[in-house]
Scaffold this motif. Sequence first.
Motif, PDB file in Angstrom:
ATOM      1  N   VAL A   1       2.852   7.184   5.732  1.00 14.16           N
ATOM      2  CA  VAL A   1       2.004   7.983   4.855  1.00 14.16           C
ATOM      3  C   VAL A   1       0.872   7.094   4.364  1.00 14.16           C
ATOM      4  N   SER A   2      -0.345   7.581   4.427  1.00 13.71           N
ATOM      5  CA  SER A   2      -1.519   6.861   3.925  1.00 13.71           C
ATOM      6  C   SER A   2      -2.340   7.818   3.083  1.00 13.71           C
ATOM      7  N   ILE A   3      -2.677   7.389   1.856  1.00 11.41           N
ATOM      8  CA  ILE A   3      -3.436   8.248   0.949  1.00 11.41           C
ATOM      9  C   ILE A   3      -4.474   7.432   0.194  1.00 11.41           C
ATOM     10  N   VAL A   4      -5.387   8.147  -0.467  1.00 10.91           N
ATOM     11  CA  VAL A   4      -6.305   7.565  -1.443  1.00 10.91           C
ATOM     12  C   VAL A   4      -5.862   8.089  -2.802  1.00 10.91           C
ATOM     13  N   ALA A   5      -5.743   7.175  -3.782  1.00  9.60           N
ATOM     14  CA  ALA A   5      -5.358   7.563  -5.148  1.00  9.60           C
ATOM     15  C   ALA A   5      -6.235   6.798  -6.132  1.00  9.60           C
ATOM     16  N   GLU A   6      -6.306   7.307  -7.338  1.00 11.71           N
ATOM     17  CA  GLU A   6      -7.034   6.611  -8.401  1.00 11.71           C
ATOM     18  C   GLU A   6      -6.356   5.284  -8.698  1.00 11.71           C
ATOM     19  N   GLY A   7      -7.149   4.253  -8.943  1.00 14.10           N
ATOM     20  CA  GLY A   7      -6.601   2.962  -9.314  1.00 14.10           C
ATOM     21  C   GLY A   7      -6.018   2.985 -10.710  1.00 14.10           C
ATOM     22  N   LEU A   8      -5.097   2.099 -10.979  1.00 12.60           N
ATOM     23  CA  LEU A   8      -4.481   1.987 -12.300  1.00 12.60           C
ATOM     24  C   LEU A   8      -5.433   1.247 -13.253  1.00 12.60           C
ATOM     25  N   PRO A   9      -5.345   1.529 -14.542  1.00 12.23           N
ATOM     26  CA  PRO A   9      -6.229   0.878 -15.507  1.00 12.23           C
ATOM     27  C   PRO A   9      -6.118  -0.651 -15.507  1.00 12.23           C
ATOM     28  N   ASP A  10      -4.958  -1.202 -15.137  1.00 14.37           N
ATOM     29  CA  ASP A  10      -4.793  -2.665 -15.121  1.00 14.37           C
ATOM     30  C   ASP A  10      -5.428  -3.323 -13.894  1.00 14.37           C
TER      31      ASP A  10
ATOM     32  N   GLN B   1       5.870   0.039   0.064  1.00 13.43           N
ATOM     33  CA  GLN B   1       4.515   0.472  -0.249  1.00 13.43           C
ATOM     34  C   GLN B   1       3.590  -0.736  -0.241  1.00 13.43           C
ATOM     35  N   PHE B   2       2.351  -0.501   0.118  1.00 15.32           N
ATOM     36  CA  PHE B   2       1.326  -1.544   0.116  1.00 15.32           C
ATOM     37  C   PHE B   2       0.014  -0.855  -0.190  1.00 15.32           C
ATOM     38  N   SER B   3      -0.908  -1.616  -0.756  1.00 15.49           N
ATOM     39  CA  SER B   3      -2.164  -0.998  -1.163  1.00 15.49           C
ATOM     40  C   SER B   3      -3.322  -1.973  -1.066  1.00 15.49           C
ATOM     41  N   VAL B   4      -4.519  -1.392  -1.048  1.00 16.92           N
ATOM     42  CA  VAL B   4      -5.762  -2.146  -1.120  1.00 16.92           C
ATOM     43  C   VAL B   4      -6.619  -1.466  -2.187  1.00 16.92           C
ATOM     44  N   ARG B   5      -6.996  -2.196  -3.214  1.00 13.36           N
ATOM     45  CA  ARG B   5      -7.899  -1.666  -4.238  1.00 13.36           C
ATOM     46  C   ARG B   5      -9.281  -1.593  -3.621  1.00 13.36           C
ATOM     47  N   TRP B   6      -9.916  -0.424  -3.752  1.00  7.88           N
ATOM     48  CA  TRP B   6     -11.248  -0.199  -3.187  1.00  7.88           C
ATOM     49  C   TRP B   6     -12.103   0.422  -4.280  1.00  7.88           C
ATOM     50  N   GLY B   7     -12.807  -0.409  -5.006  1.00  2.64           N
ATOM     51  CA  GLY B   7     -13.585   0.085  -6.146  1.00  2.64           C
ATOM     52  C   GLY B   7     -12.634   0.595  -7.217  1.00  2.64           C
ATOM     53  N   GLN B   8     -12.826   1.839  -7.636  1.00  2.00           N
ATOM     54  CA  GLN B   8     -11.965   2.446  -8.656  1.00  2.00           C
ATOM     55  C   GLN B   8     -10.779   3.181  -8.031  1.00  2.00           C
ATOM     56  N   GLU B   9     -10.702   3.141  -6.693  1.00  2.00           N
ATOM     57  CA  GLU B   9      -9.631   3.865  -5.990  1.00  2.00           C
ATOM     58  C   GLU B   9      -8.757   2.896  -5.211  1.00  2.00           C
ATOM     59  N   CYS B  10      -7.702   3.452  -4.636  1.00  2.00           N
ATOM     60  CA  CYS B  10      -6.753   2.646  -3.865  1.00  2.00           C
ATOM     61  C   CYS B  10      -6.414   3.343  -2.553  1.00  2.00           C
ATOM     62  N   LEU B  11      -6.340   2.544  -1.516  1.00  2.00           N
ATOM     63  CA  LEU B  11      -5.754   2.980  -0.243  1.00  2.00           C
ATOM     64  C   LEU B  11      -4.288   2.581  -0.325  1.00  2.00           C
ATOM     65  N   ILE B  12      -3.399   3.546  -0.204  1.00  2.00           N
ATOM     66  CA  ILE B  12      -1.968   3.271  -0.351  1.00  2.00           C
ATOM     67  C   ILE B  12      -1.236   3.730   0.902  1.00  2.00           C
ATOM     68  N   GLY B  13      -0.341   2.859   1.397  1.00  2.00           N
ATOM     69  CA  GLY B  13       0.509   3.190   2.533  1.00  2.00           C
ATOM     70  C   GLY B  13       1.961   3.110   2.133  1.00  2.00           C
ATOM     71  N   GLN B  14       2.764   3.978   2.728  1.00  2.00           N
ATOM     72  CA  GLN B  14       4.202   3.937   2.494  1.00  2.00           C
ATOM     73  C   GLN B  14       4.902   4.159   3.824  1.00  2.00           C
ATOM     74  N   VAL B  15       5.886   3.288   4.103  1.00  2.00           N
ATOM     75  CA  VAL B  15       6.660   3.358   5.350  1.00  2.00           C
ATOM     76  C   VAL B  15       8.119   3.061   5.040  1.00  2.00           C
ATOM     77  N   GLY B  16       8.969   3.403   5.948  1.00  2.00           N
ATOM     78  CA  GLY B  16      10.381   3.063   5.807  1.00  2.00           C
ATOM     79  C   GLY B  16      11.275   4.172   6.298  1.00  2.00           C
ATOM     80  N   PRO B  17      12.558   3.891   6.428  1.00  2.00           N
ATOM     81  CA  PRO B  17      13.500   4.891   6.927  1.00  2.00           C
ATOM     82  C   PRO B  17      13.528   6.160   6.074  1.00  2.00           C
TER      83      PRO B  17
END
Length: 165
Positions: A143-152, A121-137
């Motif tokens: 898979v690429s999604i937008v999700a809410e960023g974590l409080p930290d 998994q890899f991500s880019v924080r974008w404001g209060q949200e995140c662009l997240i990618g997941q790859v692998g066997p």
Amino acid sequence: MTSTRLGRLPASLLIIAAGAVALAGCTGTTPAPSLSPSPTVVVSDTPSATPTPTGPALVPEGSADDNLPYFAELVAQVWNGGDRVSGRAYVDALVAAGFDKSAMQVTADQSTVGNPAESIQFSVRWGQECLIGQVGPATGNPVSIVAEGLPDGGCLLGRTRTIDW
């Protein structure tokens, strides 16, 4: 003297000699071949139109949702290349495309016992949200999604590796 010598030659040689003289005279009167003019090059100070990109592009002032198509396209490009299970390849591609490296996280390429990771998994924080990618066997297609960023301030739960390159 020359005429006397020619007078003593057989008639066939005189005809050949006369033909040679006639041909030699013709070469001097043949016009030189005409040269075509060289092409004209026009230089303009007016800039040409810049082609418009046909695919998704980074939208710096946009939302995470606005940038998801571009993020997903980059993820797919890396997935289709030779480094498809290397977290660094995804981070490097995203940085080269204009995403902020300091806003990224990535998980390890190997498990704790040294086996290749079943997914990365890899991500880019974008404001209060995140662009997240997941790859692998274990993931199949990327898979690429937008999700809410974590409080930290991060995007990924669990252990991530330091992006120090």
